[in-house]
Scaffold this active site. Structure first.
Site, PDB file in Angstrom:
ATOM      1  N   ASP A   1       0.848  -1.191   0.000  1.00  0.00           N
ATOM      2  CA  ASP A   1       0.000   0.000   0.000  1.00  0.00           C
ATOM      3  C   ASP A   1       0.885   1.243   0.000  1.00  0.00           C
ATOM      4  OD1 ASP A   1      -3.107   0.743   0.732  1.00  0.00           O
ATOM      5  OD2 ASP A   1      -1.690   2.223   1.511  1.00  0.00           O
TER       6      ASP A   1
ATOM      7  N   GLU B   1      -4.846   2.435  -4.018  1.00  0.00           N
ATOM      8  CA  GLU B   1      -3.385   2.463  -4.070  1.00  0.00           C
ATOM      9  C   GLU B   1      -2.780   1.182  -3.492  1.00  0.00           C
ATOM     10  OE1 GLU B   1      -4.561   4.756  -0.279  1.00  0.00           O
ATOM     11  OE2 GLU B   1      -5.372   4.326  -2.270  1.00  0.00           O
TER      12      GLU B   1
END
Length: 325
Positions: A194, A237
């Protein structure tokens, strides 16, 4: 005079196969006068070599030849999947009806009897060439359809921005790998990644710059992976890597390579230069991790520890709380 077979008759290549030179000369002269390109062979081996070199549009094939007869030649040509559809007209004497039947069963498409009726011969040639044209058009459409289906398949499993596997397909791949692991006993590692503080990028520079960051991060992860590894965009993301035949330690080594590469990379969007970091959680099959969902949960919990333990780090699932019984 009979007209040509069509506007492309001058480029139509006909292979005449006969061990009797007079028969070859007669067919060559007749067909050449109609605008066809005629090539000849005097036995089965020559015929097969000619077909392999430049496949003709049609073959006139004598049944009775020494060595390899016409039936065997037809059979070998029709069984060769590398060749396009080539109509084969058997040429036979009236007394060879059984040979005709066997030849047709071997894959030949039509036959004509000796002595030749040239009007019939030319009509059969034109008919077979029309069939070849239709078959070639059908083959082309089938190839185009197959290509379109492959493109649609790729679109259905690919994230449009990063060109990695999408969320749904990642779950399918993980299930397949988990099933394979159950059969072989080999481990699997999952790495959840992430980007840290990615929201600030969109808020500060806009979504187009954010898209650049996502795309380049995807490339970094892909370049860090092996050929057998499967990399996807899990959402937003967040990225995921499925590493077959991998335990937690080499999985963590992979994650560390990604973490370091992201940290060292300069993201550029025009004049804008950005530095990013990434947090990673790594899990592999162990006690209590007995399903794809449990494996994902273990990696996600490790990622949570990495995010809340300072970011820009790799955390292994074995370093967190033990998996639930």
């Amino acid at each position: 005079m009979t007209t040509l077979a069509g506007p492309d008759a001058g480029s139509t290549r006909i292979l005449v196969v006969d061990d009797v030179p007079d028969n070859v000369d007669i067919l060559d002269a007749r067909l050449s006068s109609r605008g066809y390109q005629v090539v000849t062979a005097t036995n089965g081996e020559e015929a097969l070599a000619s077909v392999a070199d430049i496949p003709p549009h049609l073959i006139l094939l004598d049944v009775m030849m020494p060595g390899m007869d016409g039936r065997e030649v037809a059979k070998r040509i029709k069984e060769d999947d590398a060749l396009p559809f080539i109509p084969i007209i058997l040429v036979t004497a009236l007394s060879e009806a059984d040979d005709v039947v066997q030849g047709l069963e071997s894959g030949a498409d039509d036959y004509i009897s000796k002595p030749y009726n040239f009007r019939e011969l030319e009509a059969r040639v034109r008919a077979m060439l029309r069939i070849k044209t239709l078959q070639d058009e059908l083959d082309q459409k089938n190839r185009e359809l197959e290509l379109a289906n492959r493109r649609l398949k790729k679109l259905s499993i690919t994230d449009g921005l990063t060109e990695l596997f999408n969320h749904r397909h990642v779950h399918e791949l993980l299930q397949d790998e988990f099933d394979r692991s159950a059969r072989t006993g080999e481990s699997i590692a999952v790495v959840m990644m992430d980007l840290d503080r990615f929201k600030n990028i969109n808020d500060t520079y806009g979504h187009p710059t954010g898209d650049v960051v996502l795309y380049e991060t995807a490339q970094i992860i892909q370049e860090s992976a092996r050929e057998i590894d499967m990399v996807g965009r899990y959402g937003g993301e967040e990225f995921i890597a499925i590493l077959p035949e991998t335990d937690e330690e080499p999985g963590a080594n992979f994650a560390e390579r990604v973490r370091k590469a992201v940290e060292e990379h300069v993201y550029r969007d025009g004049a804008t230069e950005i530095r990013m970091t990434v947090s990673c959680g790594v899990a592999s099959i162990r006690e209590g991790v007995d399903s794809p969902e449990a494996l994902l949960k273990a990696a996600d919990e490790a990622l949570y520890q990495a995010k809340h333990g300072g970011r820009n780090k790799v955390v292994r699932a074995s370093q967190t709380a033990p998996a639930a019984e």
